[in-house]
Design a protein around this motif. Structure first.
Motif, PDB file in Angstrom:
ATOM      1  N   GLN A  31      17.264  32.240  26.357  1.00  0.00           N
ATOM      2  CA  GLN A  31      18.871  32.414  27.039  1.00  0.00           C
ATOM      3  C   GLN A  31      20.016  33.702  26.255  1.00  0.00           C
ATOM      4  OE1 GLN A  31      20.474  28.285  26.388  1.00  0.00           O
ATOM      5  NE2 GLN A  31      21.749  28.994  25.574  1.00  0.00           N
ATOM      6  N   ARG A  78      30.772  35.294  18.342  1.00  0.00           N
ATOM      7  CA  ARG A  78      30.148  33.650  18.223  1.00  0.00           C
ATOM      8  C   ARG A  78      28.930  33.270  17.461  1.00  0.00           C
ATOM      9  NH1 ARG A  78      27.230  30.230  21.588  1.00  0.00           N
ATOM     10  NH2 ARG A  78      26.248  29.723  19.872  1.00  0.00           N
ATOM     11  N   GLU A 122      25.997  34.024  24.687  1.00  0.00           N
ATOM     12  CA  GLU A 122      24.513  34.662  23.669  1.00  0.00           C
ATOM     13  C   GLU A 122      23.592  35.546  23.585  1.00  0.00           C
ATOM     14  OE1 GLU A 122      24.417  29.916  22.233  1.00  0.00           O
ATOM     15  OE2 GLU A 122      22.379  30.799  23.338  1.00  0.00           O
ATOM     16  N   LYS A 170      25.225  23.423  14.201  1.00  0.00           N
ATOM     17  CA  LYS A 170      24.607  22.789  15.577  1.00  0.00           C
ATOM     18  C   LYS A 170      24.374  21.849  15.805  1.00  0.00           C
ATOM     19  CE  LYS A 170      23.979  26.077  17.663  1.00  0.00           C
ATOM     20  NZ  LYS A 170      24.549  26.655  18.076  1.00  0.00           N
ATOM     21  N   HIS A 200      24.673  29.184  28.709  1.00  0.00           N
ATOM     22  CA  HIS A 200      23.981  27.823  28.417  1.00  0.00           C
ATOM     23  C   HIS A 200      24.306  26.747  29.995  1.00  0.00           C
ATOM     24  CE1 HIS A 200      25.102  28.353  23.754  1.00  0.00           C
ATOM     25  NE2 HIS A 200      24.843  27.207  24.108  1.00  0.00           N
ATOM     26  N   ASP A 202      18.293  28.273  21.042  1.00  0.00           N
ATOM     27  CA  ASP A 202      18.617  29.392  22.930  1.00  0.00           C
ATOM     28  C   ASP A 202      17.638  30.165  22.528  1.00  0.00           C
ATOM     29  OD1 ASP A 202      19.367  26.915  23.217  1.00  0.00           O
ATOM     30  OD2 ASP A 202      21.374  27.648  22.885  1.00  0.00           O
ATOM     31  N   CYS A 252      23.406  32.027  19.386  1.00  0.00           N
ATOM     32  CA  CYS A 252      23.051  30.819  19.631  1.00  0.00           C
ATOM     33  C   CYS A 252      23.744  30.412  18.001  1.00  0.00           C
ATOM     34  CB  CYS A 252      22.473  30.297  19.658  1.00  0.00           C
ATOM     35  SG  CYS A 252      22.612  28.989  19.827  1.00  0.00           S
TER      36      CYS A 252
HETATM   37 MN    MN Z   1      23.136  28.215  21.960  1.00  0.00          MN
END
Ligand code: MN
Ligand code: PEP
Length: 338
Positions: free
Chosen positions: A313, A126, A299, A131, A273, A310, A102
């Protein structure tokens, strides 16, 4: 655009509508029926909007007859567009998976993540250096330092980098670090000034869907970027808000075929997400690829329990590698590769 007059509209009211159309350098065609007169505006009707006419007396309603987006529409460009991200095609036969954390945390975390992303067979990575957090008191990203760490880690494995731009004032810095794909986040989808700024450059842009945006608003947001001259746009579905509270967002699979019909530009999906929990990510990712997504934004963290953002996830490297394996099979079924 057509303007439908009230039953009993006077000649003077009709003339006023015609004059209004002409004031925008368009022609007007008046068609008199037995009960209604309908006036058609001829020319580039995108300059017009219903509110220009709906307040005039004698007008019942008015409506557009062509779509408000043009450059991004498939009507304008029939073939699929393939976006070239430093030699990596997005929108072609190959489904591209963009993996990574993330947020950019430390050099060590990015080095390890880059190694795992490359080992899993990805060409794009990524990671957010800036953020968009709900609370101003939580980690906001490492900023420019984060871009530096990201670039350094990705370059070792020849990975293209994808990172979010929240503020147009950072655009020059993004160009300095040669960010390969600029991500516009869900919260910025309708930040029109930001869209205009990324429209002026030619770097590929991932345009995430606003969490409450309709497909048509999303297409119009992309049109803002395209209208500035940058046609390197990739749509990214990341889940929308609904009444459901059992998961973070609802991944709108339906929008994939809809967008594929409406636009020639690539469509990718962010299952992370959408679900908001690591255990949901693989199922959602497979569904997205099966439905025709051109890629995924996933992610993955070297150690999810310690992620600064995050954590719930993020897939761990092993889960990420397994996901890549299972996606190969799905891609093959629909005649694509991974
Ligand atoms: Mn994220
Ligand atoms: C992200 O991808 O890191 C992110 C913040 O996503 P979204 O804008 O979809 O919430």
């Amino acid at each position: 655009m057509i303007i439908v007059m009230n039953n009993g509209a006077t000649e003077e009211q009709i003339d006023t509508v015609v004059a209004k159309i002409r004031s925008f350098d368009l022609d007007a065609n008046v068609s008199r029926g037995t009960e209604r007169t309908v006036i058609g505006a001829i020319g580039d009707e995108r300059k017009l909007s219903p509110e220009i006419f709906d307040t005039l007396s004698g007008v019942e309603y008015s409506m557009h007859i062509v779509k408000q987006y043009k450059i991004v529409s498939r009507e304008w460009h029939k073939d699929n567009s393939i976006i070239n991200v430093g030699g990596v095609p997005i929108g072609g036969d190959q489904v591209q998976v963009i993996g990574g954390p993330c947020s950019v945390e430390t050099q060590e975390q990015m080095d390890s993540a880059a190694q795992h992303v490359a080992d899993a067979g990805c060409q794009l990575m990524r990671g957010g250096a800036f953020k968009p957090r709900t609370s101003p008191y939580t980690f906001q990203g490492n900023g420019e330092e984060g871009l530096k760490m990201f670039r350094r880690a990705a370059d070792k494995h020849n990975l293209r980098i994808v990172t979010e731009l929240m503020d147009a004032r950072m655009l020059d810095t993004f160009l300095e670090y040669d960010v390969d794909v600029i991500q516009i986040g869900t919260r910025s989808m309708q930040n029109f000034e930001l869209l205009k700024e990324v429209g002026r450059i030619n770097k590929p842009v991932i345009l995430k869907r606003g969490m409450s945006a309709t497909v048509s608003e999303w297409l119009m947001a992309a049109e803002y970027i395209a209208a500035g001259g940058n046609h390197n746009i990739i749509f990214c579905e990341r889940g929308i808000r609904t009444f459901e509270t059992a998961y973070r967002n609802v991944m709108d699979v339906t929008c994939i075929p809809v967008l594929k019909k409406e636009t020639h530009l690539p469509v990718i999906v962010d299952p992370s997400h959408a679900g908001g929990k690591a255990w949901m990510v693989s199922a959602l990712a497979r569904a997205a690829v099966a439905a025709g997504a051109d890629g995924l934004l996933v992610e993955m963290h070297p150690n999810p329990c310690e992620a600064w953002c995050d954590a719930d996830q993020a897939l761990n490297p092993e889960e990420f590698r397994d996901l890549m394996g299972s996606l190969k099979g799905i891609a093959a079924v629909i005649g694509r590769s991974l």
